[in-house]
Design a protein around this motif. Structure first.
Motif, PDB file in Angstrom:
ATOM      1  N   ALA A 294       0.812  -1.523   0.036  1.00 30.02           N
ATOM      2  CA  ALA A 294      -0.195  -0.162  -0.053  1.00 30.02           C
ATOM      3  C   ALA A 294       0.688   0.886   0.222  1.00 30.02           C
ATOM      4  O   ALA A 294       0.314   2.361  -0.659  1.00 30.02           O
ATOM      5  CB  ALA A 294      -0.993   0.188   1.447  1.00 30.02           C
ATOM      6  N   GLN A 295       1.749   1.066   0.844  1.00 23.56           N
ATOM      7  CA  GLN A 295       2.511   2.378   1.120  1.00 23.56           C
ATOM      8  C   GLN A 295       3.126   2.854   0.147  1.00 23.56           C
ATOM      9  O   GLN A 295       3.789   4.108  -1.118  1.00 23.56           O
ATOM     10  CB  GLN A 295       3.979   2.327   2.039  1.00 23.56           C
ATOM     11  CG  GLN A 295       4.438   2.974   2.863  1.00 23.56           C
ATOM     12  CD  GLN A 295       5.998   3.198   2.448  1.00 23.56           C
ATOM     13  OE1 GLN A 295       6.535   2.534   1.409  1.00 23.56           O
ATOM     14  NE2 GLN A 295       6.678   4.364   2.659  1.00 23.56           N
ATOM     15  N   ILE A 296       4.099   1.556  -1.012  1.00 32.03           N
ATOM     16  CA  ILE A 296       4.860   1.726  -1.952  1.00 32.03           C
ATOM     17  C   ILE A 296       4.054   1.992  -2.801  1.00 32.03           C
ATOM     18  O   ILE A 296       4.804   2.694  -4.252  1.00 32.03           O
ATOM     19  CB  ILE A 296       5.208   0.401  -2.429  1.00 32.03           C
ATOM     20  CG1 ILE A 296       6.636  -0.452  -1.311  1.00 32.03           C
ATOM     21  CG2 ILE A 296       5.756  -0.242  -3.510  1.00 32.03           C
ATOM     22  CD1 ILE A 296       6.855  -1.728  -1.784  1.00 32.03           C
ATOM     23  N   PHE A 297       2.652   1.921  -3.446  1.00 29.61           N
ATOM     24  CA  PHE A 297       1.453   2.472  -4.684  1.00 29.61           C
ATOM     25  C   PHE A 297       0.335   3.750  -3.824  1.00 29.61           C
ATOM     26  O   PHE A 297      -0.097   3.542  -5.003  1.00 29.61           O
ATOM     27  CB  PHE A 297       1.527   1.266  -5.305  1.00 29.61           C
ATOM     28  CG  PHE A 297       1.913   0.189  -5.567  1.00 29.61           C
ATOM     29  CD1 PHE A 297       3.221   0.706  -6.880  1.00 29.61           C
ATOM     30  CD2 PHE A 297       2.189  -0.840  -5.251  1.00 29.61           C
ATOM     31  CE1 PHE A 297       3.818  -0.417  -7.279  1.00 29.61           C
ATOM     32  CE2 PHE A 297       3.534  -2.103  -5.737  1.00 29.61           C
ATOM     33  CZ  PHE A 297       4.126  -1.133  -6.939  1.00 29.61           C
ATOM     34  N   ALA A 298       1.725   4.187  -2.722  1.00 29.64           N
ATOM     35  CA  ALA A 298       0.219   5.879  -2.972  1.00 29.64           C
ATOM     36  C   ALA A 298       0.652   6.387  -3.680  1.00 29.64           C
ATOM     37  O   ALA A 298       1.746   6.193  -4.282  1.00 29.64           O
ATOM     38  CB  ALA A 298       0.823   5.551  -1.795  1.00 29.64           C
ATOM     39  N   GLY A 299      -0.978   7.081  -4.173  1.00 29.66           N
ATOM     40  CA  GLY A 299      -0.794   7.915  -5.151  1.00 29.66           C
ATOM     41  C   GLY A 299      -0.564   7.091  -6.611  1.00 29.66           C
ATOM     42  O   GLY A 299       0.280   7.701  -7.432  1.00 29.66           O
ATOM     43  N   GLU A 300      -0.110   5.858  -7.014  1.00 30.71           N
ATOM     44  CA  GLU A 300       0.291   5.292  -7.915  1.00 30.71           C
ATOM     45  C   GLU A 300      -0.904   5.242  -8.790  1.00 30.71           C
ATOM     46  O   GLU A 300      -1.344   3.357  -8.386  1.00 30.71           O
ATOM     47  CB  GLU A 300       1.465   4.294  -7.955  1.00 30.71           C
ATOM     48  CG  GLU A 300       1.003   3.791  -9.354  1.00 30.71           C
ATOM     49  CD  GLU A 300       1.846   4.076 -10.794  1.00 30.71           C
ATOM     50  OE1 GLU A 300       1.209   4.235 -11.133  1.00 30.71           O
ATOM     51  OE2 GLU A 300       2.466   4.764 -10.823  1.00 30.71           O
ATOM     52  N   PRO A 301      -1.867   5.586  -9.903  1.00 32.64           N
ATOM     53  CA  PRO A 301      -2.906   4.828 -10.182  1.00 32.64           C
ATOM     54  C   PRO A 301      -3.429   4.054 -11.284  1.00 32.64           C
ATOM     55  O   PRO A 301      -4.458   3.228 -10.997  1.00 32.64           O
ATOM     56  CB  PRO A 301      -3.335   6.286 -11.397  1.00 32.64           C
ATOM     57  CG  PRO A 301      -2.095   6.531 -11.371  1.00 32.64           C
ATOM     58  CD  PRO A 301      -1.771   6.708  -9.790  1.00 32.64           C
TER      59      PRO A 301
END
Length: 279
Positions: free
Chosen positions: A144-151
């Motif tokens: 979740a943290q790695i892809f936060a803001g990655e749509p």
């Protein structure tokens, strides 16, 4: 770690797979792991220079053998993506190291195998939209943290709310379940979420973290699934991916039942369900 040797042996013994169904990965390289992790963290990991506090957070004594193992797990998941694109589904008999974040390791996870593979698929333009379905009993906080803001990577985690990690990250969809949730309630929530997520996300690749620590017998889990409920959980994920014609990579995730047989049987059941549905 014993289960990672027993799973392939059991699959071969039962005839679920043949020897030529397996592949042995090499180690992932620095450039690849840095697609999902900070370069400084990757360098310290490879050089064995992580701080003592980070080593404690990971939970394993840091060693070259441990790092090599993690690099092979990552590469195994990455190579499994190619097989999934070819055959519909492919497995890593280990992996699911979803507690590793962008610049940290945690909970016995040094590198996040599915996050690295997802980042590779997006970076290489092999895929336009990835879905991560994380059904381990613990939240996939690192993913979740790695892809936060990655749509282009949609993260869905369904887990025990009052369990590790106690500081949760924000997935695109999080479902925190109460302690003691059993088959009927669990499966109803899961099917509802899959019905909503697949048409919303329209993925062209799915990663499935298939931890079996959701079982009632698990000493670290706080849910109460039976083996039959765990089997139906796997069926739902495979059926949705098959119906939507989306390739699927599966990593094993956690499993901490007191009897090693319960862990291995549950993991092998996931393979058997896939073999039946993708036959």
């Amino acid at each position: 770690m014993e289960k990672y040797e027993l799973i392939p042996a059991q699959l071969l013994y039962e005839g679920t797979v043949q020897a030529d169904s397996f592949f042995e990965p090499v180690k992932a390289d620095f450039k690849t792991i840095a697609l999902a992790h900070a370069t400084g963290y990757c360098r310290q990991l490879l050089d064995l220079t992580l701080s003592p506090s980070m080593v404690r957070r990971i939970g394993f004594p840091l060693s070259a053998a441990l790092v090599d193992r993690e690099l092979r797990i990552v590469q195994g998941t990455l190579e499994a993506c190619g097989f999934a694109n070819q055959y519909g589904v492919a497995f890593n008999v280990a992996g699911g190291t979803h507690h590793a974040g962008y610049n940290w390791g945690e909970g016995f996870c040094l590198l996040n195998d599915q996050a690295v593979a997802a980042a590779y698929l997006i970076h290489s333009r092999i895929c336009r939209q990835v879905l991560v379905v994380d059904l381990d009993v613990h939240q996939g906080n690192g993913t979740a943290q790695i892809f936060a803001g990655e749509p282009r990577v949609f993260t869905f985690s369904m887990h025990s709310e009052r369990n590790f990690p106690f500081r949760k990250e924000r997935s695109d969809v999080d479902v925190g379940l109460p302690e003691g949730t059993g088959d009927e309630a669990y499966l109803a929530v899961l099917e509802h979420q899959l019905q909503a997520i697949f048409p919303r996300v329209q993925p062209d690749f799915v990663f499935y973290q298939a931890g079996v620590d959701v079982l009632a017998t698990d000493k670290l889990g706080k849910l109460a699934l039976t083996p039959a409920g765990c089997r139906r959980r796997d069926e739902l994920v495979f059926e949705y991916c098959r119906a939507h014609k989306v390739p699927l990579q599966v990593s094993m995730g956690g499993g901490y039942s007191l009897r090693i047989r319960d862990i291995v049987d549950a993991h092998c059941q996931t393979f058997k369900v896939a073999a039946r549905i993708y036959d």
